[in-house]
Structures are given as C-alpha cells and as structure tokens.
Design a protein around this motif. Structure first.
Motif, PDB file in Angstrom:
ATOM      1  N   GLY A 154       1.356  -4.497  -7.778  1.00 14.22           N
ATOM      2  CA  GLY A 154       0.437  -5.589  -8.097  1.00 14.22           C
ATOM      3  C   GLY A 154       1.159  -6.924  -8.188  1.00 14.22           C
TER       4      GLY A 154
ATOM      5  N   ASP B 197       0.827  -1.208   0.000  1.00  7.05           N
ATOM      6  CA  ASP B 197       0.000   0.000   0.000  1.00  7.05           C
ATOM      7  C   ASP B 197       0.860   1.257   0.000  1.00  7.05           C
ATOM      8  OD1 ASP B 197      -2.389  -1.337  -0.102  1.00  7.05           O
ATOM      9  OD2 ASP B 197      -2.521  -1.556   2.064  1.00  7.05           O
TER      10      ASP B 197
ATOM     11  N   SER C 255     -11.934   2.710 -15.245  1.00 14.58           N
ATOM     12  CA  SER C 255     -11.776   1.699 -14.209  1.00 14.58           C
ATOM     13  C   SER C 255     -12.992   0.780 -14.160  1.00 14.58           C
ATOM     14  CB  SER C 255     -11.565   2.400 -12.861  1.00 14.58           C
ATOM     15  OG  SER C 255     -11.397   1.482 -11.841  1.00 14.58           O
TER      16      SER C 255
ATOM     17  N   TRP D 244     -10.191  -5.730  -7.493  1.00 18.84           N
ATOM     18  CA  TRP D 244      -9.871  -4.400  -8.023  1.00 18.84           C
ATOM     19  C   TRP D 244     -11.094  -3.588  -8.421  1.00 18.84           C
ATOM     20  CZ3 TRP D 244      -9.669  -3.794 -13.674  1.00 18.84           C
ATOM     21  CH2 TRP D 244      -9.845  -4.991 -14.374  1.00 18.84           C
TER      22      TRP D 244
ATOM     23  N   GLN E 281      -2.512  -1.472 -11.074  1.00 18.71           N
ATOM     24  CA  GLN E 281      -2.073  -2.482 -10.111  1.00 18.71           C
ATOM     25  C   GLN E 281      -2.557  -3.870 -10.554  1.00 18.71           C
ATOM     26  OE1 GLN E 281      -3.649  -2.357  -6.045  1.00 18.71           O
ATOM     27  NE2 GLN E 281      -1.554  -2.602  -5.321  1.00 18.71           N
TER      28      GLN E 281
ATOM     29  N   SER F 281       1.844   1.948  -3.451  1.00 18.26           N
ATOM     30  CA  SER F 281       0.700   2.542  -4.139  1.00 18.26           C
ATOM     31  C   SER F 281       0.533   4.005  -3.758  1.00 18.26           C
ATOM     32  CB  SER F 281      -0.578   1.781  -3.788  1.00 18.26           C
ATOM     33  OG  SER F 281      -0.407   0.413  -4.021  1.00 18.26           O
TER      34      SER F 281
ATOM     35  N   GLU G 131     -11.056   0.296  -4.382  1.00 17.05           N
ATOM     36  CA  GLU G 131      -9.692   0.033  -3.922  1.00 17.05           C
ATOM     37  C   GLU G 131      -8.786   1.241  -4.189  1.00 17.05           C
ATOM     38  OE1 GLU G 131      -8.915  -2.712  -2.299  1.00 17.05           O
ATOM     39  OE2 GLU G 131     -10.861  -3.651  -2.583  1.00 17.05           O
ATOM     40  N   THR G 132      -8.992   1.888  -5.334  1.00 14.70           N
ATOM     41  CA  THR G 132      -8.245   3.107  -5.635  1.00 14.70           C
ATOM     42  C   THR G 132      -8.451   4.123  -4.528  1.00 14.70           C
ATOM     43  OG1 THR G 132      -8.644   2.755  -7.971  1.00 14.70           O
ATOM     44  CG2 THR G 132      -7.921   4.941  -7.338  1.00 14.70           C
TER      45      THR G 132
ATOM     46  N   TYR H  39      -6.332   4.037 -10.684  1.00 14.78           N
ATOM     47  CA  TYR H  39      -5.072   3.502 -10.171  1.00 14.78           C
ATOM     48  C   TYR H  39      -5.075   1.975 -10.087  1.00 14.78           C
ATOM     49  CZ  TYR H  39      -1.310   2.079  -7.249  1.00 14.78           C
ATOM     50  OH  TYR H  39      -0.210   1.414  -6.801  1.00 14.78           O
ATOM     51  N   VAL H  40      -6.165   1.452  -9.539  1.00 15.92           N
ATOM     52  CA  VAL H  40      -6.186   0.013  -9.263  1.00 15.92           C
ATOM     53  C   VAL H  40      -6.123  -0.820 -10.549  1.00 15.92           C
ATOM     54  CG1 VAL H  40      -8.680  -0.355  -9.235  1.00 15.92           C
ATOM     55  CG2 VAL H  40      -7.229  -1.660  -7.703  1.00 15.92           C
TER      56      VAL H  40
END
Lengths: 296, 361
Positions: B219, B18, B114, B234, B43, B21, B238-239, B39-40
């Motif tokens: 990731g 994390d 996303s 995801w 990942q 991230s 999560e982002t 973002y996710v």
C-alpha cells in the motif's frame, strides 16, 4: 429520556429490517451449511425489482413486494439448483463454498451495475402519516416494516414447529443422512429452503430500500454485514436467535448513532459480534469440532 | 513513444505491487488456509499511513484535508511506517478473527470487517479525510534525484521490482522453513498438527501479521506512486482481484504468483483501459469485474489449486533415505523428528484433500 425512547423505536424498525434478512439467511445456512454471501447480490436484484415495478411502472407496493420476493426466490432456487449443486457434486469444501458464493455475489453485483448503467437511483416513497405511540413517533411505513418483521417471524416459527415441512426441515438440519433414511425427500426439502430463504431475502431487500430511499448495485453489500452478523450472533438455523440478535444490533446501531457517533454505528454492531465470537464461540467452533458437511 | 514508456512503466509498478499482494495472500490462503477477505484493508492502512506521514501536520497541502498522524518524515520512513501499520492492524484483527472457528465464518467475519471499515473511513472525515481521501502525496526523492518524470517512472519501477525480489526471498525462505511446513500441517490436518504440539491459532496469527506487513508495504509503495488514496481504491472487490490471481496462478506456489498476477490484474484489468468507451463510461469496468468473478468461480470449480499448483514437499534427503530404510514413514517420522519437518508424512491420512489430488506430482 424521550430521545432515548424514540431511539429505541428506530432501533426496533432497523431491527425488523435486519431480522427479515437474517431469518432468511439463517434458515438456509442452518440447513445447507452454505454461508451464502451471494445473499447480498440477490437483495440488490430484489431492490431493483421494487424500483422497476413500484417506482417506474407504478404497480401497487404490496404487489411489487410480492414480485420482488418471488423474483428473489426464483433466482435463489435457480442458483441453488445449478451453481451450488455443481460445486457440491465436485466435492467443494465448505470454506471453498464461501468463496464461490462471494464470486457469485460479485458477478451478480456487477451484472446489475452493467444493466443499471452504474447509477444510484433514488426512491420516492410516501412514508404515510405519523403515529405517536407513547413517546415514540413512527411513520406509517415504519410501522408496516415492524409488522412485516413480526409476521415473518411468526410465520417462520409456525412453519418450523407446526407443519410437516417444518419438522422435516428441522430433522434435516440436525442430521441429513438420518433424515434421508427416514424417508424424508431431502432434495425437495432443500428446494423448499432455497425458496423460503430467497423470498425472505427479496422482502428484506425491498424494505431496506423503502427505508433508505435509494438503490444502486452496492445496496446488497451495504446491507449484508448486518444480516450476516445477526445470523451468526443468533446461532445458525434459529429464527428466534436471529430476531433477538437483530434487535440487539438494531438497538446498538441506533443508540450509537443517537449519541452523535453515527460514523461508528455499524462498527459498534460489529464490536458486538466480535465480543460474541470471543466469549461464546459455540456454534462457530471449527468444523473439526463439529462435523459439518454441505447438504445440497 | 513517451506515452508507451509511461504506460508500460506504470504497468510494471502495478505488476510489482500486485505481486507483493499475491505473495501475501498466498502465504495466508495458499500455505495456511486463512481466507483473508479483508486483505485490501491492510493495504489501505499502509497507503493511508505512508501518505499522512509525509503530508505534514493535519492541514495538508492548502489545509483542505484532515487526517490523523500527520508528520513530515524523510524517504524510507513512510514505507517502514506503512509496513508496521499493516502488521499492527493485522495483529489486532487476528486476535479475534483467526481463532479456531470454522473457516467459512472466518471468511465472513473478514468480509464484514472490510465492508464496515470502509464505511467507517468514508463517514468519519477526521480519520483519513473521508470520501475525498488524501491527495498531493509527493513522489519520494524525485526532486532530490533531480529526475524528469519519465525517467523517475522507470527508477520507481526498478525500486518496486527490487523490493519484490527481497520479499520473494524472504517469503520463500519462510515457506521452506520448518515454520512453513507447520503452516501446511495446520492447513491440512489441524487436529493431527495440534497433537504434535503446533498451535494453529498462534501460527495463523503470525501469518496474518506477516501478510499484513507485506500488504502495508505494498500500500505504501502504491500511494507513493499514484500520490492519492481514497475509499474508492479499496472496495472489497479489490481483495478479490488478488485472490483470483492466487487461484489462477497456483495456490501454495510463490513462483506461480508471477503468472497469476500477469493474467488477472494486468491483462484482464489493465489492458482493457486501452479500449474506447462503449455505450456508457463504466460498462467496460463492470464487464471486467464480471469476467474476474466468473474466472474465480471457474477456477474454484475446475482447478481449485490453480494452473501451477503447489509442488509436493520433499523431505531432506538424509531424512527420507533413513525413512526408506526403516519404511515406516507415517509412524516413526512424526514422533522422532522435531515439529514441522515430517508432518507432511501424515498426508495419507489427510482424507478429502489428498483424494482431490493435491498430493499428486
């Protein structure tokens, strides 16, 4: 050939669903400049209202639709007057506002999740008799959905261009400061916008779940991409643009699905949006290029 | 003791991942102002790629999973592949997403992306095995090192922390370079920065790619640890967790990410997993998410720059003493020096941001 025409028919149905949401989204975005991602959360709430009223309590579907619309409108006005207003007073930037609305969306979504016990609820809805219009076969409820799309569009256009409220709305969308100094009660106009936008949001949520036949806390977030894409594609604040963009997205989605690539249908719709962002970015230019401020 | 050791080593691994991230998002949002709500996705790209390149060709273990890119690659290669994949996808997406469009549009486009990519991977089972995801990814080097699982846990935790240290040094160097200063310049005053010859779109693209590489790496590390990856891992929310960590810690302050990561993903989201189920399974999760959402909104309202915000940048002593003598910081510095360094000197003209107290010590 018949399959193509049938697909176009389905495209118009999904376009009508998207269009109602996109018109609600775009009119509020055009006026307040808040890119309101909590729209998805409110749609989920309205979808649950129709589930509880029509499915559980057995209330007439039209009354349920009205209740869902009014509920969503009340929630939207409440959020606009409390949450968004507080942030606007603090001098929150446009780009921070979009983050606020996403946070709000998450809170609403998981509040619904907590109340709905993390379950997916199926909706059993009598689709009515089938009608043949040329080569297109549509169920009664699909025809009603298209009708709702058309009625909402005409009503919104009429409101914007034939009434004093509409004139004030358009004036404020162009220049809020000037509108205020011309004696337009801007505060009341903003309230009216939240109200209209929330009502349309509620209606969109209801016809979305009537068509997709299930509801869960993620419903709004599944539907939101199409709504925002149509609103951005059609140009902010323009119901006409929104309905054209919705038609385009609806047709592209259904045509790609009919070609056997249903996994890629929403991706194709996104592709259209990307092409527009690349080729014709007017209206989406950076805030520096076009002076934009929050109006709340 | 065994259980606690396992639990704590797991927390350390999650903390490290994390943290990576958070640095990635901080580089993008904190330093450059790119609101990367996708973002996710980057990942997840790293995780999927790192997974499929060790699982072997398409069939996988027992031929029940289907995916692209199947291969048997030795230990460090999957991580490198994950890093590269994250960077590559970021580059492709950045080509349209970070152009000079309004930042709230950018954010919305990223969010849509996303949501849609998640649907795509869920419904097309040929890419990464659809809703079920990929499983049975082996722990790297566990058999080669001949370690028991409990020892391996700690070795892996140290490995993650070592990578964190490397990434921290790299990110910190980048942020303090003239390139890092130009990022802040386009964040605060894109027009002024452009007049000095800075290309905002290019800088944002570069930041997205570097952030995407870190995301892919994180990731890869995550999937090699937990051994499986599926669409459930995801969702867009999560982002949001990492973004909240950035907001809570301190926007534009890499060290503050330690604090933010400790508070949000670890204390708020991991520690309650100790609690017994109340009312029905899933209620605690929902409440956690509501807390994260409220925390996010609260910080945006009260402390939009976080608990330990970015510190004001000080020009190198040589330059500042010269400017002190001349006393024309805002006029001479941007013209005489090369791009980057003195751009912060335009801050007095930066209007709204400065008014909100970002520049105060």
């Amino acid at each position: 050939m018949n399959i193509l025409i049938q697909t176009i028919g389905f495209g118009i149905v999904s376009a009508s669903i998207i269009a109602v949401g996109a018109m609600g989204f775009t009119i509020q975005f055009g006026l307040t400049n808040v890119l309101n991602l909590s729209f998805g959360g409110v749609m989920t709430v309205s979808a649950f209202i129709i589930y509880l009223t029509e499915q559980q309590a057995g209330i007439n579907v039209w009354l349920g639709l009205l209740l869902a619309g009014v509920g969503a409108a009340a929630l939207t006005v409440f959020l606009g007057k409390t949450v968004f207003k507080v942030y606007a007073r603090r001098g929150t930037h446009l780009f921070e506002m979009v983050m606020v609305t996403l946070g709000l969306s998450l809170v609403i979504e998981y509040a619904v999740d907590a109340i709905s016990r993390d379950q997916v609820y199926s909706i059993s809805f009598d689709q009515g008799a089938s009608y043949h219009i040329g080569a297109v076969t549509l169920s009664e409820s699909q025809i009603i959905i298209v009708g709702i799309g058309i009625v909402v569009f005409l009503a919104l256009e009429g409101l914007l261009h034939l009434t004093r409220l509409g004139k004030a709305l358009r004036a404020m969308a162009v220049d809020p400061g000037l509108a205020r100094s011309c004696g337009i009660p801007t505060n009341r106009i903003v309230n009216a916008t939240w109200l209209i936008s929330g009502f349309l949001c509620g209606v969109a949520g209801v016809i979305y779940v009537i068509n997709s036949l299930s509801v869960s806390y993620t419903t709004g977030m599944l539907f939101l991409p199409s709504v925002i894409a149509a609103a951005i594609l059609g140009g902010v604040g323009s119901p006409r643009g929104a309905i054209l963009a919705a038609l385009l997205l609806g047709l592209v989605t259904q045509l790609v699905a009919a070609a056997g690539l249903s996994a890629y249908s929403s991706m194709a719709a996104f592709g259209v949006l990307v092409i527009v962002l690349l080729a014709r970015p007017s209206g989406v230019l950076s805030a520096a290029a076009r002076k934009v401020e929050l109006t709340l | 003791m065994g259980h606690y050791s396992f639990y704590i080593s797991t927390l350390v691994v999650y903390f490290g991942i994390d943290l990576l991230s958070a640095w990635s998002l901080n580089l993008q949002y904190g330093y450059t102002g790119v609101i990367n709500f996708a973002y996710v996705v980057f990942q997840a790209t790293g995780a999927y790629v790192a997974g499929v390149v060790v699982l072997g060709s398409d069939t996988g273990a027992g031929s029940y999973q289907h995916y692209i890119l199947g291969a048997h690659l030795p230990f460090p290669v999957p991580l490198l592949a994950a890093t590269f994949a994250g960077a590559l996808l970021s580059g492709v997406i950045g080509l349209f997403a970070v152009r000079r469009i309004r930042r709230d549009y950018q954010a919305a486009v990223m969010l849509i992306l996303s949501l849609i990519l998640l649907q795509l991977v869920q419904s097309d089972t040929a890419i990464f095995n659809g809703q079920d995801g990929i499983t049975a990814i082996p722990h790297p080097l566990q058999s080669a090192l001949g370690l028991s699982l409990s020892t391996y846990q700690w070795v892996y935790a140290l490995w993650v922390l070592a990578i964190c240290a490397v990434v921290y040094v790299v990110v910190q160097k980048l942020c303090r370079s003239s390139w890092g200063r130009s990022l802040r310049a386009i964040r605060d005053q894109e027009d002024a920065a452009a007049s000095l010859g800075l290309n905002g779109t290019k800088l944002r693209l570069e930041v997205l790619i570097i952030g995407g590489a870190i995301a892919g790496l994180s990731g890869g590390l995550l999937v090699e640890y937990i051994g499986a990856w599926s669409p459930g891992a995801w969702g867009y929310a999560e982002t949001f967790v990492i973004f909240t960590a950035v907001l809570v810690g301190g926007v534009g302050n890499n060290r503050a990410m330690l604090l933010g990561t400790l508070i949000v993903p670890i204390i708020v989201l991991e520690v309650p997993s100790f609690l017994p189920t109340i009312v029905y399974p899933g209620l605690i999760d929902a409440i956690e998410w509501i807390i994260v959402g409220l925390g996010w909104m609260g910080f945006l309202l009260v402390r939009p720059r976080g608990l330990i915000p970015e510190r004001r940048f000080h020009a190198p002593r040589r330059l500042s003493s010269a400017v002190d003598r001349v006393g024309l910081l805002g006029v001479i510095a941007p013209v005489t020096a090369n791009v980057g360094a003195p751009v912060d000197a335009t801050a007095p003209a930066a209007g709204a941001r400065a008014e909100r107290g970002r520049e105060e010590e």
